[in-house]
Design a protein around this motif. Sequence first.
Motif, PDB file in Angstrom:
ATOM      1  N   SER A 199      33.192  -5.903  -6.570  1.00  0.00           N
ATOM      2  CA  SER A 199      31.992  -5.353  -7.227  1.00  0.00           C
ATOM      3  C   SER A 199      32.011  -5.646  -8.727  1.00  0.00           C
ATOM      4  O   SER A 199      30.988  -6.017  -9.313  1.00  0.00           O
ATOM      5  CB  SER A 199      31.865  -3.857  -6.954  1.00  0.00           C
ATOM      6  OG  SER A 199      32.995  -3.162  -7.428  1.00  0.00           O
ATOM      7  N   GLU A 200      33.159  -5.525  -9.351  1.00  0.00           N
ATOM      8  CA  GLU A 200      33.298  -5.848 -10.768  1.00  0.00           C
ATOM      9  C   GLU A 200      33.110  -7.357 -10.979  1.00  0.00           C
ATOM     10  O   GLU A 200      32.443  -7.795 -11.928  1.00  0.00           O
ATOM     11  CB  GLU A 200      34.693  -5.426 -11.237  1.00  0.00           C
ATOM     12  CG  GLU A 200      34.920  -5.473 -12.712  1.00  0.00           C
ATOM     13  CD  GLU A 200      36.300  -4.944 -13.095  1.00  0.00           C
ATOM     14  OE1 GLU A 200      36.617  -5.043 -14.285  1.00  0.00           O
ATOM     15  OE2 GLU A 200      37.053  -4.458 -12.231  1.00  0.00           O
ATOM     16  N   PHE A 201      33.666  -8.147 -10.082  1.00  0.00           N
ATOM     17  CA  PHE A 201      33.576  -9.607 -10.141  1.00  0.00           C
ATOM     18  C   PHE A 201      32.127 -10.091 -10.090  1.00  0.00           C
ATOM     19  O   PHE A 201      31.724 -10.951 -10.865  1.00  0.00           O
ATOM     20  CB  PHE A 201      34.379 -10.178  -8.965  1.00  0.00           C
ATOM     21  CG  PHE A 201      34.300 -11.660  -8.786  1.00  0.00           C
ATOM     22  CD1 PHE A 201      34.709 -12.525  -9.787  1.00  0.00           C
ATOM     23  CD2 PHE A 201      33.835 -12.203  -7.600  1.00  0.00           C
ATOM     24  CE1 PHE A 201      34.652 -13.902  -9.609  1.00  0.00           C
ATOM     25  CE2 PHE A 201      33.779 -13.574  -7.410  1.00  0.00           C
ATOM     26  CZ  PHE A 201      34.189 -14.422  -8.417  1.00  0.00           C
ATOM     27  N   LEU A 202      31.316  -9.531  -9.208  1.00  0.00           N
ATOM     28  CA  LEU A 202      29.939  -9.969  -9.041  1.00  0.00           C
ATOM     29  C   LEU A 202      29.075  -9.664 -10.263  1.00  0.00           C
ATOM     30  O   LEU A 202      28.053 -10.319 -10.475  1.00  0.00           O
ATOM     31  CB  LEU A 202      29.323  -9.341  -7.791  1.00  0.00           C
ATOM     32  CG  LEU A 202      29.959  -9.771  -6.467  1.00  0.00           C
ATOM     33  CD1 LEU A 202      29.327  -9.015  -5.304  1.00  0.00           C
ATOM     34  CD2 LEU A 202      29.868 -11.267  -6.256  1.00  0.00           C
ATOM     35  N   GLU A 203      29.497  -8.716 -11.081  1.00  0.00           N
ATOM     36  CA  GLU A 203      28.732  -8.343 -12.272  1.00  0.00           C
ATOM     37  C   GLU A 203      29.373  -8.813 -13.575  1.00  0.00           C
ATOM     38  O   GLU A 203      28.889  -8.507 -14.658  1.00  0.00           O
ATOM     39  CB  GLU A 203      28.514  -6.833 -12.281  1.00  0.00           C
ATOM     40  CG  GLU A 203      27.651  -6.406 -11.095  1.00  0.00           C
ATOM     41  CD  GLU A 203      27.128  -4.988 -11.202  1.00  0.00           C
ATOM     42  OE1 GLU A 203      27.095  -4.436 -12.311  1.00  0.00           O
ATOM     43  OE2 GLU A 203      26.744  -4.458 -10.146  1.00  0.00           O
ATOM     44  N   LEU A 204      30.434  -9.603 -13.476  1.00  0.00           N
ATOM     45  CA  LEU A 204      31.162 -10.100 -14.641  1.00  0.00           C
ATOM     46  C   LEU A 204      30.425 -11.285 -15.269  1.00  0.00           C
ATOM     47  O   LEU A 204      30.236 -12.317 -14.625  1.00  0.00           O
ATOM     48  CB  LEU A 204      32.566 -10.542 -14.200  1.00  0.00           C
ATOM     49  CG  LEU A 204      33.478 -11.116 -15.263  1.00  0.00           C
ATOM     50  CD1 LEU A 204      33.887 -10.019 -16.247  1.00  0.00           C
ATOM     51  CD2 LEU A 204      34.698 -11.726 -14.606  1.00  0.00           C
ATOM     52  N   PRO A 205      29.984 -11.174 -16.527  1.00  0.00           N
ATOM     53  CA  PRO A 205      29.318 -12.316 -17.171  1.00  0.00           C
ATOM     54  C   PRO A 205      30.302 -13.477 -17.362  1.00  0.00           C
ATOM     55  O   PRO A 205      31.426 -13.271 -17.803  1.00  0.00           O
ATOM     56  CB  PRO A 205      28.890 -11.761 -18.529  1.00  0.00           C
ATOM     57  CG  PRO A 205      28.934 -10.291 -18.393  1.00  0.00           C
ATOM     58  CD  PRO A 205      30.005  -9.991 -17.381  1.00  0.00           C
TER      59      PRO A 205
END
Length: 100
Positions: free
Chosen positions: A70-76
Amino acid sequence: MGTKAAEALDVTYEGLPTYLHANHSVYMEVDGATYYLTDVNDRYWRVQDTTKFNEKGHYVDASELVPTISEFLELPFLEGKSIKDLFEDATFYASEKKAE
Protein backbone atom coordinates in the motif's frame (compact mmCIF):
# COMPACT_ATOMS: atom_id res chain seq x y z
CA MET A 1 14.47 -10.26 -12.60
CA GLY A 2 12.35 -11.79 -15.29
CA THR A 3 11.63 -10.80 -18.85
CA LYS A 4 8.62 -8.76 -19.91
CA ALA A 5 5.76 -10.84 -21.31
CA ALA A 6 4.51 -10.02 -24.80
CA GLU A 7 0.83 -9.85 -23.78
CA ALA A 8 -0.48 -7.07 -21.56
CA LEU A 9 -2.13 -8.02 -18.27
CA ASP A 10 -5.76 -7.28 -17.56
CA VAL A 11 -5.37 -5.98 -14.01
CA THR A 12 -7.31 -3.35 -12.09
CA TYR A 13 -5.75 -0.98 -9.58
CA GLU A 14 -7.67 -2.80 -6.84
CA GLY A 15 -6.30 -6.14 -8.09
CA LEU A 16 -2.69 -4.99 -8.38
CA PRO A 17 -1.77 -5.64 -4.70
CA THR A 18 -3.05 -9.22 -4.94
CA TYR A 19 -1.17 -9.72 -8.21
CA LEU A 20 2.06 -8.40 -6.67
CA HIS A 21 1.70 -10.56 -3.55
CA ALA A 22 1.24 -13.66 -5.71
CA ASN A 23 3.81 -12.91 -8.43
CA HIS A 24 6.34 -10.61 -6.70
CA SER A 25 6.91 -8.42 -9.77
CA VAL A 26 5.37 -6.80 -12.83
CA TYR A 27 6.50 -4.54 -15.66
CA MET A 28 4.75 -1.18 -16.07
CA GLU A 29 4.92 0.87 -19.28
CA VAL A 30 3.98 4.53 -19.05
CA ASP A 31 4.84 7.54 -21.23
CA GLY A 32 7.22 5.48 -23.40
CA ALA A 33 9.26 4.18 -20.45
CA THR A 34 9.23 0.76 -18.77
CA TYR A 35 9.60 0.20 -15.04
CA TYR A 36 10.00 -3.02 -13.08
CA LEU A 37 7.89 -3.14 -9.93
CA THR A 38 9.34 -5.76 -7.63
CA ASP A 39 9.90 -6.97 -4.10
CA VAL A 40 13.16 -7.61 -2.29
CA ASN A 41 13.03 -11.00 -0.61
CA ASP A 42 9.27 -10.65 0.03
CA ARG A 43 9.97 -7.85 2.51
CA TYR A 44 10.37 -4.54 0.70
CA TRP A 45 9.08 -3.06 -2.55
CA ARG A 46 10.72 -0.80 -5.13
CA VAL A 47 10.42 0.58 -8.65
CA GLN A 48 13.36 -0.02 -10.98
CA ASP A 49 14.29 1.77 -14.22
CA THR A 50 14.70 -0.81 -17.00
CA THR A 51 17.00 1.46 -19.04
CA LYS A 52 19.71 1.66 -16.39
CA PHE A 53 21.86 -1.19 -15.07
CA ASN A 54 24.26 -1.53 -12.15
CA GLU A 55 27.62 -3.33 -12.21
CA LYS A 56 25.86 -6.70 -11.70
CA GLY A 57 23.61 -6.16 -14.72
CA HIS A 58 20.49 -5.52 -12.60
CA TYR A 59 18.04 -2.67 -13.09
CA VAL A 60 18.77 0.47 -11.06
CA ASP A 61 16.30 1.54 -8.38
CA ALA A 62 14.05 4.47 -9.28
CA SER A 63 12.36 4.64 -5.88
CA GLU A 64 13.07 4.12 -2.23
CA LEU A 65 12.48 0.74 -0.60
CA VAL A 66 9.24 0.57 1.37
CA PRO A 67 7.87 -2.30 3.49
CA THR A 68 4.24 -2.51 2.35
CA ILE A 69 2.49 -2.70 -1.00
CA SER A 70 0.00 0.00 0.00
CA GLU A 71 2.87 2.38 0.78
CA PHE A 72 4.65 1.29 -2.42
CA LEU A 73 1.66 2.06 -4.67
CA GLU A 74 1.50 5.63 -3.33
CA LEU A 75 5.26 6.30 -3.28
CA PRO A 76 6.22 9.15 -5.67
CA PHE A 77 9.01 8.07 -8.02
CA LEU A 78 8.39 9.70 -11.42
CA GLU A 79 8.25 13.49 -11.37
CA GLY A 80 6.35 13.36 -8.08
CA LYS A 81 3.86 10.75 -9.34
CA SER A 82 3.18 7.34 -7.84
CA ILE A 83 2.01 4.05 -9.36
CA LYS A 84 -1.48 5.02 -8.18
CA ASP A 85 -1.24 8.35 -10.04
CA LEU A 86 0.08 6.71 -13.22
CA PHE A 87 -2.10 3.58 -13.22
CA GLU A 88 -4.79 4.75 -15.68
CA ASP A 89 -2.17 5.67 -18.31
CA ALA A 90 0.00 2.58 -17.75
CA THR A 91 0.06 -0.88 -19.30
CA PHE A 92 1.19 -3.81 -17.17
CA TYR A 93 2.99 -6.98 -18.26
CA ALA A 94 3.85 -10.15 -16.41
CA SER A 95 7.46 -10.79 -15.50
CA GLU A 96 8.29 -14.20 -16.91
CA LYS A 97 11.05 -16.22 -15.32
CA LYS A 98 13.78 -17.37 -17.65
CA ALA A 99 13.95 -21.11 -18.27
CA GLU A 100 17.26 -22.51 -17.09
